[in-house]
Design a protein around this motif. Structure first.
Motif, PDB file in Angstrom:
ATOM      1  N   ALA A 174       0.808  -1.225   0.000  1.00 27.02           N
ATOM      2  CA  ALA A 174       0.000   0.000   0.000  1.00 27.02           C
ATOM      3  C   ALA A 174       0.835   1.267   0.000  1.00 27.02           C
ATOM      4  N   GLY A 175       2.020   1.238   0.604  1.00 26.41           N
ATOM      5  CA  GLY A 175       2.882   2.411   0.609  1.00 26.41           C
ATOM      6  C   GLY A 175       2.358   3.572   1.443  1.00 26.41           C
ATOM      7  N   VAL A 176       1.679   3.270   2.570  1.00 30.19           N
ATOM      8  CA  VAL A 176       1.164   4.334   3.425  1.00 30.19           C
ATOM      9  C   VAL A 176       2.288   4.897   4.295  1.00 30.19           C
ATOM     10  N   SER A 177       1.975   5.952   5.036  1.00 31.89           N
ATOM     11  CA  SER A 177       2.970   6.564   5.910  1.00 31.89           C
ATOM     12  C   SER A 177       3.290   5.647   7.079  1.00 31.89           C
TER      13      SER A 177
ATOM     14  N   SER B 219      14.206  10.458   9.666  1.00 26.62           N
ATOM     15  CA  SER B 219      15.246  10.806  10.634  1.00 26.62           C
ATOM     16  C   SER B 219      15.177   9.998  11.924  1.00 26.62           C
ATOM     17  N   LEU B 220      14.364   8.958  11.960  1.00 25.59           N
ATOM     18  CA  LEU B 220      14.233   8.154  13.175  1.00 25.59           C
ATOM     19  C   LEU B 220      15.475   7.305  13.390  1.00 25.59           C
ATOM     20  N   LEU B 221      16.020   7.346  14.610  1.00 26.79           N
ATOM     21  CA  LEU B 221      17.219   6.595  14.962  1.00 26.79           C
ATOM     22  C   LEU B 221      16.836   5.303  15.678  1.00 26.79           C
ATOM     23  N   PRO B 222      17.631   4.247  15.514  1.00 24.89           N
ATOM     24  CA  PRO B 222      17.339   2.992  16.226  1.00 24.89           C
ATOM     25  C   PRO B 222      17.219   3.180  17.730  1.00 24.89           C
ATOM     26  N   VAL B 223      18.059   4.022  18.321  1.00 22.76           N
ATOM     27  CA  VAL B 223      17.996   4.195  19.769  1.00 22.76           C
ATOM     28  C   VAL B 223      16.708   4.899  20.183  1.00 22.76           C
ATOM     29  N   GLN B 224      16.119   5.686  19.288  1.00 26.59           N
ATOM     30  CA  GLN B 224      14.830   6.298  19.600  1.00 26.59           C
ATOM     31  C   GLN B 224      13.711   5.258  19.580  1.00 26.59           C
ATOM     32  N   VAL B 225      13.844   4.258  18.706  1.00 25.09           N
ATOM     33  CA  VAL B 225      12.891   3.145  18.730  1.00 25.09           C
ATOM     34  C   VAL B 225      13.039   2.383  20.042  1.00 25.09           C
ATOM     35  N   SER B 226      14.277   2.183  20.489  1.00 23.93           N
ATOM     36  CA  SER B 226      14.504   1.539  21.785  1.00 23.93           C
ATOM     37  C   SER B 226      13.849   2.331  22.909  1.00 23.93           C
ATOM     38  N   TYR B 227      13.979   3.635  22.870  1.00 23.31           N
ATOM     39  CA  TYR B 227      13.315   4.506  23.851  1.00 23.31           C
ATOM     40  C   TYR B 227      11.815   4.240  23.849  1.00 23.31           C
ATOM     41  N   GLY B 228      11.229   4.184  22.653  1.00 21.47           N
ATOM     42  CA  GLY B 228       9.793   3.996  22.549  1.00 21.47           C
ATOM     43  C   GLY B 228       9.335   2.646  23.067  1.00 21.47           C
ATOM     44  N   LYS B 229      10.053   1.595  22.710  1.00 18.19           N
ATOM     45  CA  LYS B 229       9.655   0.266  23.191  1.00 18.19           C
ATOM     46  C   LYS B 229       9.835   0.182  24.704  1.00 18.19           C
ATOM     47  N   LEU B 230      10.942   0.686  25.208  1.00 19.71           N
ATOM     48  CA  LEU B 230      11.204   0.681  26.644  1.00 19.71           C
ATOM     49  C   LEU B 230      10.088   1.397  27.403  1.00 19.71           C
TER      50      LEU B 230
ATOM     51  N   LEU C 204       7.593   9.483  17.258  1.00 12.40           N
ATOM     52  CA  LEU C 204       8.440   8.560  16.507  1.00 12.40           C
ATOM     53  C   LEU C 204       7.891   8.351  15.100  1.00 12.40           C
ATOM     54  N   GLY C 205       6.574   8.360  14.972  1.00 15.12           N
ATOM     55  CA  GLY C 205       5.976   8.237  13.646  1.00 15.12           C
ATOM     56  C   GLY C 205       6.361   9.385  12.737  1.00 15.12           C
ATOM     57  N   ARG C 206       6.317  10.594  13.269  1.00 16.32           N
ATOM     58  CA  ARG C 206       6.671  11.756  12.440  1.00 16.32           C
ATOM     59  C   ARG C 206       8.163  11.745  12.099  1.00 16.32           C
ATOM     60  N   LEU C 207       8.994  11.323  13.059  1.00 16.32           N
ATOM     61  CA  LEU C 207      10.427  11.211  12.762  1.00 16.32           C
ATOM     62  C   LEU C 207      10.671  10.170  11.679  1.00 16.32           C
ATOM     63  N   LYS C 208       9.965   9.055  11.746  1.00 19.85           N
ATOM     64  CA  LYS C 208      10.142   8.011  10.751  1.00 19.85           C
ATOM     65  C   LYS C 208       9.656   8.475   9.381  1.00 19.85           C
TER      66      LYS C 208
END
Length: 389
Positions: free
Chosen positions: A73-76, A315-326, A307-311
């Motif tokens: 689908a190619g959505v955001s 510009s979303l960083l892996p460590v920011q994903v870690s922040y979000g999951k944590l 995080l969605g807007r960064l992605k």
């Protein structure tokens, strides 16, 4: 706006969604509540998942929905996150199905595969005709995937794979497995049709969590693959870890859905139930718990939205994903535990959602990077000192 905002969207974050993102939200929420929610307690109790669920998700465009081309689908990224939120509001296992298909198996092929691999598999996976699984974790290689024992060696132009993978979602449902193995030039990924001789998947039973999700052990016994089965370029752990970042991003959103569902049920229950001549919701301790839950759910929503807007901006960083999951899974588990206690004895039954969510979140807390590993990732980022070993 007049009146009081709903507890689950107290900060009115959904008003910031685009028209497309709201359409995804409404479509997935309506489907989830009409077609999934009435059956999920039975699926969970019996430890099953309908065989045709993949095709149903495919018709909605949920499989690989954030990827471009090949029938996707190619959505955001934000739209994909909203879909994960609405699925996990029903059950974590449902979001896991979509997450493993799209963010692990399909993403791996889309990002790292050859053009021939993409054309062969992605259109069928997008419709749910073909289900994929992702073979990285092993019994002795969970948080430390670099210690995996599964190996691949060359035999002429072919590859021979041997090893075992554990805790593999969709393993017995899959027509294709993405398997990561040690080779003489580092870890490499392989596209393995599950009907290849020597490949076997064994469903894992006796689970007390994520019961509406199929989990398997994969066994590779001299599995012979042609040279075209290997991902052509990527070597090392950056391949599988890039896929895990995609899946963890969906978890950040999904946890909001699970927490929101628990908050909603606790609020409804305490407004309806009376003790000592008044509603449970009228007691100060109950209102204090509800206020804390509202803050936790909506703060988690803020994290997911950012995080969605960064992605979406790239510009979303892996460590920011870690922040979000944590942050979000920990908050969701706290909300689920509090909600369970607020329902008293009723909270332990499958007539209500809270203990099912609580049990599921115990697994989400540790899979795709344990709480401790993500804490160490954030700690390493802010101190500059890795403390993993």
């Amino acid at each position: 706006m007049t009146g009081t905002p709903p507890a689950g969207d107290f900060l009115q974050l959904d008003e910031r969604l685009t028209v497309e993102e709201r359409a995804v939200r409404d479509t997935v929420r309506d489907f989830a509540q009409a077609e999934l929610a009435p059956h999920i307690a039975g699926w969970y109790e019996n430890g099953v998942l309908p065989q045709d669920l993949g095709r149903s998700f495919g018709k909605l465009g949920l499989l690989g929905m954030h990827l471009d081309g090949y029938g996707c689908a190619g959505v955001s990224a934000t739209a994909y996150g909203v879909a994960c939120r609405e699925l996990e509001a029903v059950d974590s296992g449902l979001r896991s199905f979509v997450s493993v298909q799209g963010s692990l198996a399909m993403f791996a092929i889309h990002h790292w595969g050859s053009e021939a691999q993409r054309e062969e598999w992605l259109p069928r996976m997008a419709t749910g005709e073909a289900i994929g699984c992702f073979g990285l974790t092993e019994a002795e290689a969970g948080s430390d995937p670099g210690s995996m024992r599964t190996s691949a060696r060359r035999d002429g132009s072919d590859w021979i794979l041997n090893g075992t993978k554990m805790w593999i979602t969709n393993g017995t449902l899959a027509q294709v497995a993405i398997v990561w193995a040690r080779t003489e030039d580092g870890v490499r990924g392989f596209v393995v049709p599950t009907d290849t001789p020597g490949f076997a998947a064994h469903e894992m039973h006796r689970k007390l969590s994520l019961r509406a999700s199929i989990t398997a052990e994969l066994v590779l016994d001299n599995v012979r693959l042609p040279a075209t089965a290997v991902f052509p370029e990527v070597r090392g752990l950056r391949g599988p870890l890039s896929c895990l970042d995609e899946a963890r991003y969906g978890i950040v959103w999904g946890a909001v859905g699970a927490a929101r569902a628990c908050l909603t049920e606790a609020l409804e229950y305490t407004l309806e139930r009376t003790q000592f001549g008044k509603q449970l919701a009228a007691f100060q301790l109950t209102q204090g718990k509800l206020a804390d839950m509202v803050v936790a759910v909506n703060n988690s929503g803020l994290v997911a939205a950012q995080l969605g807007r960064l992605k979406d901006a790239g510009s979303l960083l892996p460590v920011q994903v870690s922040y979000g999951k944590l942050a979000n899974v920990r908050a969701a588990l706290d909300v689920a535990r509090t909600a369970r206690s607020m329902l008293g004895a009723a909270g332990i039954t499958l007539d209500h959602t809270v203990m099912r969510h609580m049990a599921n979140l115990e697994t989400v807390y540790t899979y795709e990077g344990t709480n401790e590993m993500h804490a160490l990732s954030v700690g390493a980022a802010v101190t500059g000192i890795p403390a993993f070993r």
